[in-house]
Design a protein around this motif. Structure first.
Motif, PDB file in Angstrom:
ATOM      1  N   GLN A 228       0.855  -1.225   0.075  1.00  0.00           N
ATOM      2  CA  GLN A 228       0.025   0.120  -0.125  1.00  0.00           C
ATOM      3  C   GLN A 228       0.860   1.337   0.071  1.00  0.00           C
ATOM      4  OE1 GLN A 228      -3.643  -0.026   2.620  1.00  0.00           O
ATOM      5  NE2 GLN A 228      -2.698  -1.976   3.240  1.00  0.00           N
ATOM      6  N   ASP A 229       2.085   1.142   0.421  1.00  0.00           N
ATOM      7  CA  ASP A 229       2.964   2.328   0.275  1.00  0.00           C
ATOM      8  C   ASP A 229       3.583   2.496  -1.164  1.00  0.00           C
ATOM      9  OD1 ASP A 229       4.474  -0.056   0.264  1.00  0.00           O
ATOM     10  OD2 ASP A 229       6.115   0.982   1.517  1.00  0.00           O
ATOM     11  N   GLN A 230       3.299   1.732  -2.033  1.00  0.00           N
ATOM     12  CA  GLN A 230       3.832   1.712  -3.376  1.00  0.00           C
ATOM     13  C   GLN A 230       2.796   2.532  -4.268  1.00  0.00           C
ATOM     14  OE1 GLN A 230       5.075  -2.128  -4.610  1.00  0.00           O
ATOM     15  NE2 GLN A 230       6.929  -2.242  -3.232  1.00  0.00           N
ATOM     16  N   PRO A 231       3.246   3.030  -5.290  1.00  0.00           N
ATOM     17  CA  PRO A 231       2.255   3.624  -6.423  1.00  0.00           C
ATOM     18  C   PRO A 231       0.868   2.736  -6.781  1.00  0.00           C
ATOM     19  CG  PRO A 231       4.467   4.044  -6.897  1.00  0.00           C
ATOM     20  CD  PRO A 231       4.502   3.148  -5.827  1.00  0.00           C
ATOM     21  N   GLY A 232      -0.115   3.493  -6.732  1.00  0.00           N
ATOM     22  CA  GLY A 232      -1.387   2.695  -6.886  1.00  0.00           C
ATOM     23  C   GLY A 232      -1.871   2.122  -5.554  1.00  0.00           C
ATOM     24  N   GLY A 233      -1.302   2.513  -4.466  1.00  0.00           N
ATOM     25  CA  GLY A 233      -1.855   1.874  -3.072  1.00  0.00           C
ATOM     26  C   GLY A 233      -1.778   0.333  -2.858  1.00  0.00           C
ATOM     27  N   GLY A 234      -1.109  -0.245  -3.639  1.00  0.00           N
ATOM     28  CA  GLY A 234      -1.079  -1.997  -3.742  1.00  0.00           C
ATOM     29  C   GLY A 234      -1.874  -2.575  -4.730  1.00  0.00           C
ATOM     30  N   THR A 235      -2.717  -1.648  -5.574  1.00  0.00           N
ATOM     31  CA  THR A 235      -3.374  -2.059  -6.456  1.00  0.00           C
ATOM     32  C   THR A 235      -2.496  -2.590  -7.650  1.00  0.00           C
ATOM     33  OG1 THR A 235      -3.977  -0.050  -7.322  1.00  0.00           O
ATOM     34  CG2 THR A 235      -5.426  -0.918  -5.796  1.00  0.00           C
ATOM     35  N   VAL A 236      -3.189  -3.429  -8.802  1.00  0.00           N
ATOM     36  CA  VAL A 236      -2.260  -3.812  -9.923  1.00  0.00           C
ATOM     37  C   VAL A 236      -3.142  -3.163 -11.073  1.00  0.00           C
ATOM     38  CG1 VAL A 236      -1.848  -5.673 -11.230  1.00  0.00           C
ATOM     39  CG2 VAL A 236      -1.763  -5.906  -8.767  1.00  0.00           C
ATOM     40  N   PRO A 237      -2.296  -2.519 -12.022  1.00  0.00           N
ATOM     41  CA  PRO A 237      -2.971  -2.100 -13.062  1.00  0.00           C
ATOM     42  C   PRO A 237      -3.552  -3.268 -14.179  1.00  0.00           C
ATOM     43  CG  PRO A 237      -0.944  -1.122 -12.826  1.00  0.00           C
ATOM     44  CD  PRO A 237      -1.033  -2.144 -11.861  1.00  0.00           C
ATOM     45  N   VAL A 238      -4.772  -2.986 -14.760  1.00  0.00           N
ATOM     46  CA  VAL A 238      -5.318  -3.896 -15.469  1.00  0.00           C
ATOM     47  C   VAL A 238      -4.552  -4.300 -16.809  1.00  0.00           C
ATOM     48  CG1 VAL A 238      -7.429  -4.375 -17.131  1.00  0.00           C
ATOM     49  CG2 VAL A 238      -7.603  -3.286 -14.785  1.00  0.00           C
ATOM     50  N   GLY A 239      -3.819  -3.401 -17.053  1.00  0.00           N
ATOM     51  CA  GLY A 239      -2.807  -3.647 -18.278  1.00  0.00           C
ATOM     52  C   GLY A 239      -1.833  -4.574 -18.115  1.00  0.00           C
TER      53      GLY A 239
END
Length: 307
Positions: free
Chosen positions: A238-249
């Protein structure tokens, strides 16, 4: 005297020798042969020609065709791997007991080409968004020869990638969803509690990392491993860009079957808990508004037809 000589020649017997008829017969045969059409040649010549025409062409040697067959097979395998299905290996226990270490799964790569996006509950393979694999074990042989063979076969999709640059998790929430897990759980998506029978026995839904509530940005997904106590998933980034989420791409595709070993063969369906009513983040007004938007062009078309 002259008459007698003439008489003797005209009416007397022929000189000794072969009969006239025999000579005429010989002459007659030679004449028939001269008048015989050219097509009436000896049958032996015609038979030889027909044998040459009917003789089958010499087949190409199997060893000459083998490289062609191998080349076609490799091209087809590369096309299938690139656009349709690819095999992946499970390097860690983060998805136990749904997936075991060493399992080979087949991943559908076709539907993303048509704009399909990951859905809640799907088990997906995705490329590292950045920094995730620093915490996950990789699977690569120490033997240079084995690595070379694996690199070649992974390139054409006959073996999983030797570098294991991909991860596999379950999609819990998609863009626009609000997801959270407090205390020992359960995980909630848009306020709806999930019943998660696939979680590793003895684990709590939150594991040791409660989170949220947080909203998943559009175009991204929130993923978690089924072994909540052994999965460094979205909760831990969560401390990384995107808050821990993964780009669909970054999503390669959906894992739909465990293909190897045979004893672990199983399909990977979407659990029923993700079919609950109200789980979607869409507003209650979304269906009426969508219907109205579709009705406008339909009414316009009907009126034009009447005119």
């Amino acid at each position: 005297m002259g008459d007698l000589v003439i008489g003797a020649r005209s009416g007397g017997p022929e000189p000794d020798g072969e009969p006239v008829g025999n000579h005429e017969g010989m002459h007659g045969d030679e004449g028939d042969a001269a008048r015989r059409p050219a097509s009436a040649e000896p049958a032996a010549d015609a038979d030889e020609g027909s044998e040459e025409e009917s003789r089958p062409a010499k087949q190409r040697s199997f060893w000459k065709e083998l490289p062609i067959l191998i080349g076609i097979a490799l091209i087809l395998a590369l096309v299938i791997k690139t656009f349709f299905v690819q095999a992946f290996s499970i390097p860690s226990g983060s998805m136990e007991n749904t997936l075991q270490v060493g399992d080979r799964v087949l991943v559908d790569k076709l539907t993303p080409w048509f704009g399909s996006e990951p859905e809640r509950g799907e088990v997906v393979v995705f490329k590292d968004p950045g920094g995730w694999l620093n915490d996950e074990p990789t699977q690569r042989s120490d033997n240079a020869f084995v690595r070379g063979i694996q690199d070649v076969f992974s390139f054409i999709g006959l073996m999983p990638s030797s570098d294991e640059k991909d991860l596999i998790k379950r999609v819990i929430a998609v863009g626009g969803d609000t997801v959270e897990c407090q205390g020992t759980g359960p995980v909630k998506v848009n306020g709806i509690a999930l019943d998660e029978p696939y979680i590793f026995p003895g684990n709590t839904p939150c594991g040791e990392k409660p989170f949220g509530p947080l909203k998943v940005p559009d175009g991204r997904v929130w993923v978690m491993g089924d072994h909540r106590g052994n999965s460094l998933d979205s909760r831990y980034h969560q401390d990384q860009p995107g808050g821990g989420t993964v780009p669909v791409g970054n999503v390669v595709g959906r894992a739909f079957v465990v293909a190897w070993p045979i004893g672990d063969w199983a399909t990977l369906p979407v659990p029923a808990t993700f079919d609950q009513k109200g789980l979607s983040a869409g507003s209650p007004l979304t269906p009426p508004l969508t219907g109205a938007a579709l009705a406008v062009p339909a009414v316009w078309w009907i009126r034009r037809r009447r005119r």
